[in-house]
Motif scaffolding. Structure first.
Motif, PDB file in Angstrom:
ATOM      1  N   LEU A 242       0.835  -1.210   0.000  1.00  0.00           N
ATOM      2  CA  LEU A 242       0.000   0.000   0.000  1.00  0.00           C
ATOM      3  C   LEU A 242       0.868   1.259   0.000  1.00  0.00           C
ATOM      4  N   ASN A 243       1.963   1.145  -0.764  1.00  0.00           N
ATOM      5  CA  ASN A 243       2.884   2.267  -0.915  1.00  0.00           C
ATOM      6  C   ASN A 243       3.708   2.004  -2.178  1.00  0.00           C
ATOM      7  N   PHE A 244       3.614   2.895  -3.156  1.00  0.00           N
ATOM      8  CA  PHE A 244       4.294   2.658  -4.426  1.00  0.00           C
ATOM      9  C   PHE A 244       5.808   2.691  -4.273  1.00  0.00           C
TER      10      PHE A 244
ATOM     11  N   SER B 137       4.238   2.706 -11.502  1.00  0.00           N
ATOM     12  CA  SER B 137       2.962   3.402 -11.628  1.00  0.00           C
ATOM     13  C   SER B 137       2.370   3.227 -13.024  1.00  0.00           C
TER      14      SER B 137
ATOM     15  N   PHE C 282      -6.733   0.605  -7.506  1.00  0.00           N
ATOM     16  CA  PHE C 282      -6.316   1.373  -6.332  1.00  0.00           C
ATOM     17  C   PHE C 282      -6.938   2.765  -6.336  1.00  0.00           C
ATOM     18  N   GLU C 283      -7.230   3.248  -5.161  1.00  0.00           N
ATOM     19  CA  GLU C 283      -7.543   4.651  -4.943  1.00  0.00           C
ATOM     20  C   GLU C 283      -6.281   5.265  -4.339  1.00  0.00           C
ATOM     21  N   ARG C 284      -5.813   6.346  -4.907  1.00  0.00           N
ATOM     22  CA  ARG C 284      -4.565   6.915  -4.418  1.00  0.00           C
ATOM     23  C   ARG C 284      -4.591   8.434  -4.455  1.00  0.00           C
ATOM     24  N   ASP C 285      -3.934   9.005  -3.470  1.00  0.00           N
ATOM     25  CA  ASP C 285      -3.703  10.443  -3.467  1.00  0.00           C
ATOM     26  C   ASP C 285      -2.255  10.641  -3.038  1.00  0.00           C
TER      27      ASP C 285
ATOM     28  N   THR D  50      -1.930   8.505   0.558  1.00  0.00           N
ATOM     29  CA  THR D  50      -2.390   7.142   0.816  1.00  0.00           C
ATOM     30  C   THR D  50      -2.657   6.368  -0.470  1.00  0.00           C
ATOM     31  N   VAL D  51      -2.567   5.068  -0.336  1.00  0.00           N
ATOM     32  CA  VAL D  51      -2.937   4.128  -1.405  1.00  0.00           C
ATOM     33  C   VAL D  51      -3.802   3.060  -0.760  1.00  0.00           C
ATOM     34  N   ARG D  52      -4.973   2.783  -1.357  1.00  0.00           N
ATOM     35  CA  ARG D  52      -5.823   1.714  -0.828  1.00  0.00           C
ATOM     36  C   ARG D  52      -6.486   0.989  -1.986  1.00  0.00           C
TER      37      ARG D  52
END
Length: 306
Positions: free
Chosen positions: A16-18, A33, A48-51, A54-56
């Motif tokens: 949960l972290n690129f 990515s 994934f939802e990412r900002d 956070t990544v989820r």
């Protein structure tokens, strides 16, 4: 969609972290990515939802993750099964005069390596690979030979060639050496080609012989007769060095002789391909390329930088 992309998906889902996933996969973050975006396009869903913080996993990602893990496990099982088949499949290998001391150890568990007992010249061994008599050969080849016979050559090692003379053991310049060229072109074709080109490139002298004195006692007799340092071929020889003789380093430039592991371009057998990979993985030839000489048509100029 590729298995590699699915592995990337699992790594990101677990970290949960690129950034951490990229480090774990040993690839660049932007590349990871892009691969995930490509996978999402192929699947037609967001994984994934990412900002910025956070990544989820999305609901689709949550659903696909266990199925992806199962698919990757099936692929790994398939690969292990294939390797098991390969390990029991015979691979025939011929050589000229040199082979790695840890040859059997390197291919253990990869293939059943059968080393051909017939020690033959380089051009003969390459021809036997081309006609299917053997699967692999350790020999000296030119890029032209590989192309004409539809062969592939992988660097396996390199020998620094030395000169021999009576008494003096100081370094000798290439232009002050002698190379022997034998009249028997069937037995000494590769060496003759190398020696003549070395002489033309460096100014060394060519002396033609007809007694197979490239190696053995006859070689030392030629050195004694000529009274000059004579470059020795890479062919291994059990003849002891006469007491009054000395081995001399050749410089300006240093002559290198490369050893290739030769296979057919259209080779498809997994055991053969796995053997090539096992034998040529992490091969290191530690010479200063600025000080070395290779024939112009040597296929490993780029790898050695010579």
């Amino acid at each position: 969609m590729e298995l590699r992309q699915l592995r990337y998906f699992v790594a990101v889902a677990e970290e949960l972290n690129f950034g951490r996933a990229a480090a774990r996969l040993h690839i660049a973050g932007p590349s990871l990515s892009q691969q995930i975006k490509s996978l999402e396009r192929d699947l037609g869903v967001r994984l994934f939802e990412r900002d910025r913080r956070t990544v989820r996993l999305t609901a689709f990602g949550e659903t696909l993750l266990p199925q992806t893990r199962a698919l990757l496990e099936q692929a790994d099982t398939l690969r292990r099964t294939a390797r098991g088949f390969a390990a029991s499949e015979p691979v025939r290998l011929g050589y000229v005069s040199w082979r790695p001391a840890d040859l059997a150890e390197r291919v253990s568990g990869v293939a059943q390596l059968l080393v051909d007992a017939w020690v033959m010249p380089s051009h003969t061994q390459a021809g036997r690979v081309a006609d299917g008599s053997i699967d692999l050969a350790i020999c000296w080849v030119r890029a032209t030979d590989l192309a004409e016979q539809e062969l592939t050559g992988s660097l396996l090692g390199a020998d620094r060639l030395f000169a021999f003379s009576i008494g003096d053991d100081s370094p000798v310049r290439a232009r002050d050496t002698v190379v022997l060229v034998d009249a028997d072109t069937e037995a000494w074709a590769s060496w003759n080609i190398y020696a003549v080109e070395f002489a033309r490139a460096t100014g060394a002298s060519v002396v033609r012989i007809d007694d197979h004195g490239i190696t053995g006692p006859a070689f030392y007799e030629h050195v004694r007769r000529l009274g000059r340092p004579v470059v020795s071929s890479p062919k291994r020889d059990a003849t002891p060095l006469p007491r009054d003789f000395a081995r001399r380093t050749v410089v300006d430039p240093i002559p290198l002789w490369t050893w290739a592991l030769v296979s057919r371009q259209d080779e498809m057998r997994s055991a053969v391909l796995a053997t090539v990979e096992a034998l040529t993985r992490d091969v290191k030839v530690e010479f200063d390329p600025r000080a070395c000489w290779l024939p112009a048509d040597d296929p490993f100029h780029a790898e050695l930088g010579a």
